[in-house]
Design an enzyme around this catalytic site. Sequence first.
Site, PDB file in Angstrom:
ATOM      1  N   ASP A  29       0.737  -1.251  -0.098  1.00 30.83           N
ATOM      2  CA  ASP A  29       0.147   0.004   0.011  1.00 30.83           C
ATOM      3  C   ASP A  29       0.805   1.343   0.118  1.00 30.83           C
ATOM      4  OD1 ASP A  29      -2.175  -1.744   0.260  1.00 30.83           O
ATOM      5  OD2 ASP A  29      -2.237  -1.320   2.257  1.00 30.83           O
TER       6      ASP A  29
ATOM      7  N   HIS B 245      -4.415  -1.823  -5.973  1.00 31.43           N
ATOM      8  CA  HIS B 245      -3.984  -0.734  -6.155  1.00 31.43           C
ATOM      9  C   HIS B 245      -4.574   0.469  -6.641  1.00 31.43           C
ATOM     10  CE1 HIS B 245      -0.004  -3.337  -7.206  1.00 31.43           C
ATOM     11  NE2 HIS B 245      -0.683  -3.412  -6.038  1.00 31.43           N
TER      12      HIS B 245
HETATM   13  P1  GDP Z   1      -0.589   0.442  -3.638  1.00 37.16           P
HETATM   14  O1  GDP Z   1      -1.300  -0.797  -3.181  1.00 37.16           O
HETATM   15  O2  GDP Z   1       0.897   0.447  -3.431  1.00 37.16           O
HETATM   16  O3  GDP Z   1      -1.117   0.651  -5.220  1.00 37.16           O
HETATM   17  O4  GDP Z   1      -1.412   1.383  -2.659  1.00 37.16           O
HETATM   18  P2  GDP Z   1      -2.766   1.717  -2.392  1.00 37.16           P
HETATM   19  O5  GDP Z   1      -3.725   2.037  -3.276  1.00 37.16           O
HETATM   20  O6  GDP Z   1      -3.458   0.375  -1.509  1.00 37.16           O
HETATM   21  O7  GDP Z   1      -2.862   2.762  -1.218  1.00 37.16           O
HETATM   22  C1  GDP Z   1      -2.267   3.774  -1.401  1.00 37.16           C
HETATM   23  C2  GDP Z   1      -3.485   5.162  -0.986  1.00 37.16           C
HETATM   24  O8  GDP Z   1      -2.913   6.353  -0.845  1.00 37.16           O
HETATM   25  C3  GDP Z   1      -4.505   5.199  -2.245  1.00 37.16           C
HETATM   26  O9  GDP Z   1      -5.915   5.705  -1.414  1.00 37.16           O
HETATM   27  C4  GDP Z   1      -3.915   6.274  -3.066  1.00 37.16           C
HETATM   28  O10 GDP Z   1      -4.900   7.071  -3.768  1.00 37.16           O
HETATM   29  C5  GDP Z   1      -3.133   7.185  -1.917  1.00 37.16           C
HETATM   30  N1  GDP Z   1      -2.186   7.867  -2.337  1.00 37.16           N
HETATM   31  C6  GDP Z   1      -1.160   7.739  -3.172  1.00 37.16           C
HETATM   32  N2  GDP Z   1      -0.373   8.862  -3.095  1.00 37.16           N
HETATM   33  C7  GDP Z   1      -0.506   9.635  -2.300  1.00 37.16           C
HETATM   34  C8  GDP Z   1       0.079  10.890  -1.703  1.00 37.16           C
HETATM   35  O11 GDP Z   1       1.169  11.282  -1.953  1.00 37.16           O
HETATM   36  N3  GDP Z   1      -0.797  11.457  -0.967  1.00 37.16           N
HETATM   37  C9  GDP Z   1      -1.927  11.065  -0.564  1.00 37.16           C
HETATM   38  N4  GDP Z   1      -2.748  11.909   0.683  1.00 37.16           N
HETATM   39  N5  GDP Z   1      -2.678   9.932  -0.794  1.00 37.16           N
HETATM   40  C10 GDP Z   1      -1.949   9.157  -1.621  1.00 37.16           C
HETATM   41  P1  IMO Z   2      -0.731  -4.159  -2.307  1.00 39.82           P
HETATM   42  O1  IMO Z   2      -0.360  -4.727  -3.544  1.00 39.82           O
HETATM   43  C1  IMO Z   2      -1.106  -4.614   2.065  1.00 39.82           C
HETATM   44  C2  IMO Z   2      -0.655  -8.661   3.830  1.00 39.82           C
HETATM   45  C3  IMO Z   2      -1.922  -9.013   4.402  1.00 39.82           C
HETATM   46  C4  IMO Z   2      -1.357  -9.969   5.361  1.00 39.82           C
HETATM   47  C5  IMO Z   2      -0.278 -10.702   4.632  1.00 39.82           C
HETATM   48  C6  IMO Z   2      -0.425 -12.012   4.132  1.00 39.82           C
HETATM   49  O2  IMO Z   2      -2.000  -3.489  -2.241  1.00 39.82           O
HETATM   50  O3  IMO Z   2       0.321  -3.557  -1.662  1.00 39.82           O
HETATM   51  P2  IMO Z   2      -2.081 -12.702   2.126  1.00 39.82           P
HETATM   52  O4  IMO Z   2      -3.697 -12.399   1.897  1.00 39.82           O
HETATM   53  O5  IMO Z   2      -1.412 -12.340   1.026  1.00 39.82           O
HETATM   54  O6  IMO Z   2      -1.903 -14.237   2.474  1.00 39.82           O
HETATM   55  O7  IMO Z   2      -1.897 -11.719   3.458  1.00 39.82           O
HETATM   56  O8  IMO Z   2       0.079  -9.832   3.357  1.00 39.82           O
HETATM   57  N1  IMO Z   2      -0.918  -7.873   2.449  1.00 39.82           N
HETATM   58  C7  IMO Z   2      -0.804  -6.922   1.915  1.00 39.82           C
HETATM   59  N2  IMO Z   2      -1.049  -5.534   2.613  1.00 39.82           N
HETATM   60  N3  IMO Z   2      -1.228  -4.380   0.869  1.00 39.82           N
HETATM   61  C8  IMO Z   2      -0.918  -5.374  -0.049  1.00 39.82           C
HETATM   62  O9  IMO Z   2      -1.046  -5.399  -1.435  1.00 39.82           O
HETATM   63  C9  IMO Z   2      -1.003  -6.850   0.605  1.00 39.82           C
HETATM   64  N4  IMO Z   2      -0.911  -8.073   0.284  1.00 39.82           N
HETATM   65  C10 IMO Z   2      -0.942  -8.962   1.335  1.00 39.82           C
HETATM   66  O10 IMO Z   2      -2.582  -7.819   5.097  1.00 39.82           O
HETATM   67  O11 IMO Z   2      -0.707  -9.263   6.585  1.00 39.82           O
HETATM   68 MG    MG Z   3      -2.597  -1.432  -1.937  1.00 39.47          MG
END
Ligand code: GDP
Ligand code: IMO
Ligand code: MG
Length: 446
Positions: free
Chosen positions: A18, A46
């Site tokens: 994340d 994502h």
């Molecule tokens: P990923 O799994 O690595 O793609 O990340 P996620 O989408 O799960 O979580 C990142 C969150 O942060 C999302 O809700 C994005 O829209 C948000 N986000 C990304 N970059 C920024 C930033 O620079 N500032 C803020 N406030 N939010 C961001």
């Molecule tokens: P993105 O791509 C955050 C974490 C789960 C748990 C551990 C194992 O959005 O960054 P699983 O379901 O994979 O067996 O869970 O890994 N986890 C993540 N946490 N972002 C993710 O993906 C994750 N993918 C798995 O929360 O702790």
């Molecule tokens: Mg994510």
Amino acid sequence: MSNSEQGHTCVVGLAWGDEGKGKIVDLLCECYDFVVRFNGGANAGHTVCIGDESFALHLLPSGVLHPEKTSVVGPGVVIDPSAILEEIDGLAKRGVRVGENLRISDRAHVVMPYHKLEDQLSESSAQQGGQIGTTARGIGPCYADKMRRTSAVRICDLMNFDSLEPRLREIVCAKRVGLSAVYGQDVVLDVDVIIASLRADAARLKSFVTDTGVLLQEAVATGRRILFEGANGTLLDIDHGTYPYVTSSGTTANSVAPGAGVSARTVSHVVGVTKAYATRVGRGPFVSELNNEIGDHIRTQGNEFGTTTGRPRRCGWFDAVVNRYSASLGGVTEIALMHLDTLSGFDEVGMCVGYRLDGRDITTPPAHVDQLERVEPVFEMFPGWSEDVSRVGTIEELPENAKRYLRRVESAVGVPITIVSVGPERSQTIIGATCAMTEVNDAASS
Ligand code: GDP
Ligand code: IMO
Ligand code: MG
């Protein structure tokens, strides 16, 4: 990274997921012809913000929002057929057509209903020696079957459904008996229902399925450019993460070769995505965690709630020790530092710059979870900044204290920051920060 530079790039998370990989893939993908997922499955979430719209992608590469790019789901990904079709249908409803631009590997493994059930049962069962806090998407059980081989089902099996069916009947029967015995309850798995729904999904998936390894090897040979999109984060890597609180696949750029079916020489740039602080969702050690009102404030300011499960994310200060470890492990060439905007308004901003274990300084995370739980963080504190930075477009315009903080991140991790993100939208990004940072560094040292 300049558009003219050649080579293929991988985007990975440097922490526990994340970090903002979706935003960075979306941003970079205009310079590439292919966007490729090589690990994980629907555990990923994502987020890509385009204009007023926000898309959460789970199994589909973030490039799928750009129909002129070819999006590839590689053999290292575990695919839940109903989940990927739901995602395709969801996008279609929002006007994003997914057709020939999506290619799915015939060698990828299939997440079956019994994998999801096992994931849920194992997480909810007290006897199983502690939960991981998984996303309950069946990821671990599917990868376990992949390694076990005899009980595995791949996409190419779905494409030959008639020959799969008798074997599938045996597998489902064995799973029902096995899960019922292990979890002490009468597990319901209706083989006819499973087969009917899988057969229908297989028919719908057929047009996307191909040998994606050959496709990508040809792309490399003919000078097309590929962006690999890592899922999860380096500290969730099955071999190098905070085991056993990890996911079940290789999450670094080192897993691109097996997970995408290209040679180990393919990736020349690795963008490590990391937040200006730290988050983790699910259980497991988190040295720089702030179990206090500061952590709560980061969660509120940064809207730190899971994209896939909606769970509140645990929050803490930036951990330079694990970021340096991840960068070194994965050959990271540049950093995208996310969520700088979230840190506005703190009197002080902290950074974990060292670990102490049983009274000794250590420089990398220890292997054993018990030791990692005992590690004490060494925090460095920095004066904060009150200005809203979410519309800042250049490094120069940032408050002095924010610049000082960025310089410390760069020096502590040992990798240049080339992107600073100040909000979820594309426009909220400072690109090419590394030159500016170098100038700032030069100015500071002269
Ligand atoms: P990923 O799994 O690595 O793609 O990340 P996620 O989408 O799960 O979580 C990142 C969150 O942060 C999302 O809700 C994005 O829209 C948000 N986000 C990304 N970059 C920024 C930033 O620079 N500032 C803020 N406030 N939010 C961001
Ligand atoms: P993105 O791509 C955050 C974490 C789960 C748990 C551990 C194992 O959005 O960054 P699983 O379901 O994979 O067996 O869970 O890994 N986890 C993540 N946490 N972002 C993710 O993906 C994750 N993918 C798995 O929360 O702790
Ligand atoms: Mg994510």
